[in-house]
Design a protein around this motif. Structure first.
Motif, PDB file in Angstrom:
ATOM      1  N   ASN A   1     -28.771 -42.210   1.337  1.00 19.61           N
ATOM      2  CA  ASN A   1     -29.989 -42.042   0.552  1.00 19.61           C
ATOM      3  C   ASN A   1     -30.780 -40.843   1.066  1.00 19.61           C
ATOM      4  O   ASN A   1     -30.356 -40.163   2.012  1.00 19.61           O
ATOM      5  CB  ASN A   1     -30.834 -43.327   0.524  1.00 19.61           C
ATOM      6  CG  ASN A   1     -31.416 -43.707   1.873  1.00 19.61           C
ATOM      7  OD1 ASN A   1     -31.453 -42.921   2.815  1.00 19.61           O
ATOM      8  ND2 ASN A   1     -31.859 -44.934   1.983  1.00 19.61           N
ATOM      9  N   GLU A   2     -31.924 -40.587   0.464  1.00 27.21           N
ATOM     10  CA  GLU A   2     -32.705 -39.397   0.833  1.00 27.21           C
ATOM     11  C   GLU A   2     -33.271 -39.478   2.248  1.00 27.21           C
ATOM     12  O   GLU A   2     -33.653 -38.472   2.826  1.00 27.21           O
ATOM     13  CB  GLU A   2     -33.829 -39.158  -0.178  1.00 27.21           C
ATOM     14  CG  GLU A   2     -34.867 -40.240  -0.214  1.00 27.21           C
ATOM     15  CD  GLU A   2     -35.928 -39.998  -1.277  1.00 27.21           C
ATOM     16  OE1 GLU A   2     -36.971 -40.642  -1.174  1.00 27.21           O
ATOM     17  OE2 GLU A   2     -35.727 -39.173  -2.171  1.00 27.21           O
TER      18      GLU A   2
ATOM     19  N   GLY B   1     -31.062 -43.825  -6.247  1.00 32.16           N
ATOM     20  CA  GLY B   1     -31.563 -43.353  -4.968  1.00 32.16           C
ATOM     21  C   GLY B   1     -30.484 -43.172  -3.909  1.00 32.16           C
ATOM     22  O   GLY B   1     -30.774 -42.741  -2.796  1.00 32.16           O
TER      23      GLY B   1
END
Length: 66
Positions: free
Chosen positions: A20-21, A37
């Motif tokens: 994920n980010e 996401g």
């Protein structure tokens, strides 16, 4: 009654490695859609290989700042 196995523990399935980010990794069954996401960075591959990938690449367990 038949007991169903959790797909995340099923050694017979193929898995993806997601990130994920915040640079957190996740083991994910290849049959399941990638959740919002997250993006796939490896796989599909055997579960043990996906776990090895995560252990090799996820060096800092603290999430990255967003």
């Amino acid at each position: 009654m038949i007991e169903q196995q959790n797909p995340f523990d099923d050694e017979t399935l193929a898995f993806r490695v997601l990130i994920n980010e915040r640079e957190q990794y996740s083991l994910w069954p290849a049959f399941a859609p990638v959740p919002a996401g997250w993006q796939s960075v490896a796989g599909p591959m055997p579960r043990a290989q996906a776990i090895d990938y995560i252990e090799t690449h996820w060096l800092a367990m603290q999430p990255a700042a967003v």
